[in-house]
Design a protein around this motif. Structure first.
Motif, PDB file in Angstrom:
ATOM      1  N   THR A  50      -3.971   4.955 -14.224  1.00 34.15           N
ATOM      2  CA  THR A  50      -5.202   5.521 -12.564  1.00 34.15           C
ATOM      3  C   THR A  50      -6.602   5.746 -13.275  1.00 34.15           C
ATOM      4  O   THR A  50      -7.332   5.388 -14.160  1.00 34.15           O
ATOM      5  N   ASN A  51      -7.426   5.314 -11.743  1.00 34.22           N
ATOM      6  CA  ASN A  51      -8.252   4.952 -12.143  1.00 34.22           C
ATOM      7  C   ASN A  51      -9.210   3.849 -12.266  1.00 34.22           C
ATOM      8  O   ASN A  51     -10.172   3.270 -13.175  1.00 34.22           O
ATOM      9  N   GLU A  52      -8.626   3.273 -12.229  1.00 28.86           N
ATOM     10  CA  GLU A  52      -8.020   1.441 -12.039  1.00 28.86           C
ATOM     11  C   GLU A  52      -7.942   0.788 -11.259  1.00 28.86           C
ATOM     12  O   GLU A  52      -7.599   0.651  -9.927  1.00 28.86           O
ATOM     13  N   PHE A  53      -8.656  -0.968 -11.549  1.00 25.13           N
ATOM     14  CA  PHE A  53      -8.296  -1.864 -10.250  1.00 25.13           C
ATOM     15  C   PHE A  53      -7.196  -1.924 -10.419  1.00 25.13           C
ATOM     16  O   PHE A  53      -6.504  -2.729 -11.772  1.00 25.13           O
ATOM     17  N   VAL A  54      -6.309  -2.656  -8.505  1.00 27.67           N
ATOM     18  CA  VAL A  54      -5.084  -3.426  -9.333  1.00 27.67           C
ATOM     19  C   VAL A  54      -5.382  -4.761  -8.303  1.00 27.67           C
ATOM     20  O   VAL A  54      -5.646  -4.572  -7.135  1.00 27.67           O
ATOM     21  N   LYS A  55      -5.596  -5.939  -9.383  1.00 28.35           N
ATOM     22  CA  LYS A  55      -5.665  -6.867  -8.339  1.00 28.35           C
ATOM     23  C   LYS A  55      -4.336  -7.678  -7.827  1.00 28.35           C
ATOM     24  O   LYS A  55      -3.059  -8.311  -8.630  1.00 28.35           O
TER      25      LYS A  55
ATOM     26  N   LYS B  71     -10.068  -5.426   3.692  1.00 28.03           N
ATOM     27  CA  LYS B  71     -11.042  -6.234   3.289  1.00 28.03           C
ATOM     28  C   LYS B  71     -12.577  -4.837   2.587  1.00 28.03           C
ATOM     29  O   LYS B  71     -12.539  -4.841   1.419  1.00 28.03           O
ATOM     30  N   ASP B  72     -12.667  -3.767   3.150  1.00 29.47           N
ATOM     31  CA  ASP B  72     -12.673  -2.105   2.688  1.00 29.47           C
ATOM     32  C   ASP B  72     -12.127  -1.833   1.280  1.00 29.47           C
ATOM     33  O   ASP B  72     -10.549  -2.220   0.478  1.00 29.47           O
ATOM     34  N   LEU B  73     -13.137  -2.234   0.884  1.00 35.46           N
ATOM     35  CA  LEU B  73     -12.872  -1.130  -0.896  1.00 35.46           C
ATOM     36  C   LEU B  73     -11.328  -0.067  -0.821  1.00 35.46           C
ATOM     37  O   LEU B  73     -11.168   0.944  -0.188  1.00 35.46           O
ATOM     38  N   ILE B  74      -9.995  -0.553  -0.871  1.00 32.58           N
ATOM     39  CA  ILE B  74      -8.654   0.467  -0.667  1.00 32.58           C
ATOM     40  C   ILE B  74      -8.876   1.433  -1.806  1.00 32.58           C
ATOM     41  O   ILE B  74      -7.846   1.106  -3.161  1.00 32.58           O
ATOM     42  N   VAL B  75      -8.541   2.724  -2.102  1.00 33.67           N
ATOM     43  CA  VAL B  75      -8.260   3.796  -3.401  1.00 33.67           C
ATOM     44  C   VAL B  75      -7.559   4.426  -2.736  1.00 33.67           C
ATOM     45  O   VAL B  75      -7.163   5.524  -1.777  1.00 33.67           O
ATOM     46  N   LEU B  76      -6.135   4.340  -4.047  1.00 33.04           N
ATOM     47  CA  LEU B  76      -5.339   4.903  -3.551  1.00 33.04           C
ATOM     48  C   LEU B  76      -5.111   6.144  -4.296  1.00 33.04           C
ATOM     49  O   LEU B  76      -5.154   5.947  -5.655  1.00 33.04           O
TER      50      LEU B  76
ATOM     51  N   THR C 150      -5.119 -12.556  -1.537  1.00 33.22           N
ATOM     52  CA  THR C 150      -5.690 -12.022  -2.891  1.00 33.22           C
ATOM     53  C   THR C 150      -6.509 -10.781  -2.382  1.00 33.22           C
ATOM     54  O   THR C 150      -7.473 -10.416  -1.603  1.00 33.22           O
ATOM     55  N   ARG C 151      -6.323  -9.403  -3.223  1.00 30.51           N
ATOM     56  CA  ARG C 151      -6.648  -8.258  -2.440  1.00 30.51           C
ATOM     57  C   ARG C 151      -6.659  -7.863  -3.970  1.00 30.51           C
ATOM     58  O   ARG C 151      -6.263  -7.333  -4.566  1.00 30.51           O
ATOM     59  N   THR C 152      -7.947  -6.545  -3.253  1.00 30.12           N
ATOM     60  CA  THR C 152      -8.161  -5.693  -4.902  1.00 30.12           C
ATOM     61  C   THR C 152      -8.299  -4.251  -4.315  1.00 30.12           C
ATOM     62  O   THR C 152      -8.950  -4.129  -4.123  1.00 30.12           O
ATOM     63  N   VAL C 153      -7.246  -3.980  -5.200  1.00 32.53           N
ATOM     64  CA  VAL C 153      -7.967  -2.025  -5.026  1.00 32.53           C
ATOM     65  C   VAL C 153      -8.114  -0.808  -5.811  1.00 32.53           C
ATOM     66  O   VAL C 153      -8.071  -1.110  -7.057  1.00 32.53           O
ATOM     67  N   VAL C 154      -8.330   0.242  -5.829  1.00 30.63           N
ATOM     68  CA  VAL C 154      -8.614   1.447  -6.571  1.00 30.63           C
ATOM     69  C   VAL C 154      -6.808   1.919  -6.928  1.00 30.63           C
ATOM     70  O   VAL C 154      -6.384   2.822  -5.468  1.00 30.63           O
ATOM     71  N   LEU C 155      -6.343   2.306  -8.156  1.00 34.37           N
ATOM     72  CA  LEU C 155      -5.517   4.009  -8.317  1.00 34.37           C
ATOM     73  C   LEU C 155      -5.903   4.711  -8.678  1.00 34.37           C
ATOM     74  O   LEU C 155      -6.685   4.092  -9.910  1.00 34.37           O
ATOM     75  N   GLY C 156      -6.612   5.567  -8.123  1.00 29.21           N
ATOM     76  CA  GLY C 156      -7.279   6.771  -8.911  1.00 29.21           C
ATOM     77  C   GLY C 156      -8.330   6.526  -8.126  1.00 29.21           C
ATOM     78  O   GLY C 156      -8.600   6.367  -7.142  1.00 29.21           O
TER      79      GLY C 156
ATOM     80  N   LEU D  22       0.699  -1.260   0.205  1.00 29.64           N
ATOM     81  CA  LEU D  22      -0.017  -0.190   0.360  1.00 29.64           C
ATOM     82  C   LEU D  22       0.749   1.411   0.183  1.00 29.64           C
ATOM     83  O   LEU D  22       0.519   2.527  -0.681  1.00 29.64           O
ATOM     84  N   ASP D  23       1.933   1.536   0.300  1.00 29.60           N
ATOM     85  CA  ASP D  23       3.047   2.283   0.100  1.00 29.60           C
ATOM     86  C   ASP D  23       4.075   2.365  -0.619  1.00 29.60           C
ATOM     87  O   ASP D  23       4.650   3.639  -1.311  1.00 29.60           O
ATOM     88  N   VAL D  24       3.435   1.704  -1.734  1.00 26.94           N
ATOM     89  CA  VAL D  24       4.433   0.954  -3.181  1.00 26.94           C
ATOM     90  C   VAL D  24       3.915   1.730  -4.152  1.00 26.94           C
ATOM     91  O   VAL D  24       4.216   1.940  -4.945  1.00 26.94           O
TER      92      VAL D  24
END
Length: 357
Positions: A208-213, A351-356, A228-234, A154-156
């Motif tokens: 940006t504005n996309e999933f990263v699985k 498992k909260d939706l993480i938005v970076l 497995t975790r899925t986050v959103v960039l943007g 999450l920091d990377v």
């Protein structure tokens, strides 16, 4: 520990009328003996437990395979097996039909002429289904390392990195923290590639504005974790949030429901029915989960074909997903151990939706 596993295997052998079993699978050899060398055969009879290996392991094998007779086999290991069976007075031998190739079977049958070869199915694997306390302790450590790795990511994660660079960061982190490596080839799938259930890391640049699985695990003290975790960039769109929340509901409901006495098929249906209800059933094409242990994929299966009844001590993954070609996909996965009353999570990452940003 090894003596108890030998005793359990002998009970299975008696149930199936087997006088002797030859273990050729490397994973099953490790499980039965604790021997970590790269070559060896295990011969179990009613009253003898033998590890055959070569001269390279003359010192190592007796130190690790406690309770086993360690014998240096002939240039042809099957010749040594034949001689031992004749010495013991046995004429029937069980072999692991799922491990020996047809060519290896034919070569062994030629050397073991006069000995009846009896195919066995999932003998040692049946023992491996139920993890003991030592195994569960190690698997918890492997899961903890997976959680720490996700927190580090999450920091990377940021736009401009390639998927391969993220996968390399995972590999470096788990190795620096005590793992032999990752449990499998890491999946990093971003943007439209996140719709690939097994989209291994590529040279695609994170946008940006996309999933990263992110699907990875730590291979720690011989045992595997898998998260497995899925986050959103943007900024996530309404569609991102919609399918994420559906997968999350399916996964959490499955975790709340799975308990001993259920079959893998019944566990799978809990999550699958939720995804179907929202109209995305055709976009969840794999099983809900799989067994985990010395291998990253082992029995039991949580799937439409999963007929094994879940029992306390089994470790499985729970990983529903939705995959929309051309848009992206979500998977959320945890490792759990079946308990007497339900299950306990080994992986604890949010498992909260993480938005970076």
């Amino acid at each position: 520990m090894q003596q108890e596993r030998i005793a359990r295997l002998r009970r299975l052998m008696q149930e199936q009328g087997l006088e002797a079993v030859l273990i050729t699978s490397a994973v099953n050899r490790l499980y039965m003996t604790g021997f970590t060398g790269s070559s060896g055969y295990v011969l179990i009879t009613n009253d003898r437990a033998i590890l055959l290996t070569d001269f390279r392991y003359a010192t190592q094998a007796p130190q690790q395979a406690v309770g086993y007779e360690v014998i240096e086999h002939a240039p042809s290991a099957m010749e040594s097996v034949r001689d031992l069976l004749k010495q013991i007075g046995l004429s029937r031998l069980g072999f692991e039909q799922n491990d020996l190739s047809y060519g290896a079977y034919r070569a062994a049958a030629e050397v073991l002429a006069g000995i009846e070869l009896m195919p066995t199915d999932q003998l040692v694997e049946t023992l491996r289904l139920i993890k003991d306390e030592n195994e569960l302790a190690v698997m918890q450590e492997a899961a903890d390392l997976a959680d720490r790795t996700f927190l580090h990511l999450l920091d990377v994660l940021k736009p401009g990195l390639t998927e391969e660079e993220v996968a390399l960061e995972i590999e470096i982190f788990v190795r620096k923290n005590g793992a032999a490596g990752t449990s499998f080839e890491t999946i990093v799938a971003s943007g439209e590639r996140s719709a690939l259930p097994h989209g291994k890391a590529s040279d695609r640049v994170l946008g940006t504005n996309e999933f990263v699985k992110l699907d990875f695990g730590a291979h720690y003290k011989r045992y595997c974790s898998d998260i497995t975790r899925t986050v959103v960039l943007g900024k996530p769109s309404d569609k991102h949030r919609e399918i994420y929340n559906i997968v999350l509901e399916a996964q959490v409901t499955a975790l709340e429901t799975i308990k001993p006495g259920m079959t893998g098929r019944e566990a799978d249906a809990v999550a699958r029915d939720i995804i179907k209800r929202y109209g995305y059933g055709d976009h969840f094409g794999h099983g809900l989960g799989h067994g985990l242990g010395l291998e990253v994929h082992e029995a039991p299966r949580l799937s439409l074909q999963g007929d094994v009844v879940l029992q306390p001590g089994m470790v499985v993954t729970v990983e529903p997903g939705i995959y929309l070609p051309g848009f992206g996909g979500v998977r959320i996965e945890d490792d759990i151990v079946i308990t007497e009353t339900g299950n306990r999570r080994l992986t604890q990452s949010t498992k909260d939706l993480i938005v970076l940003p």
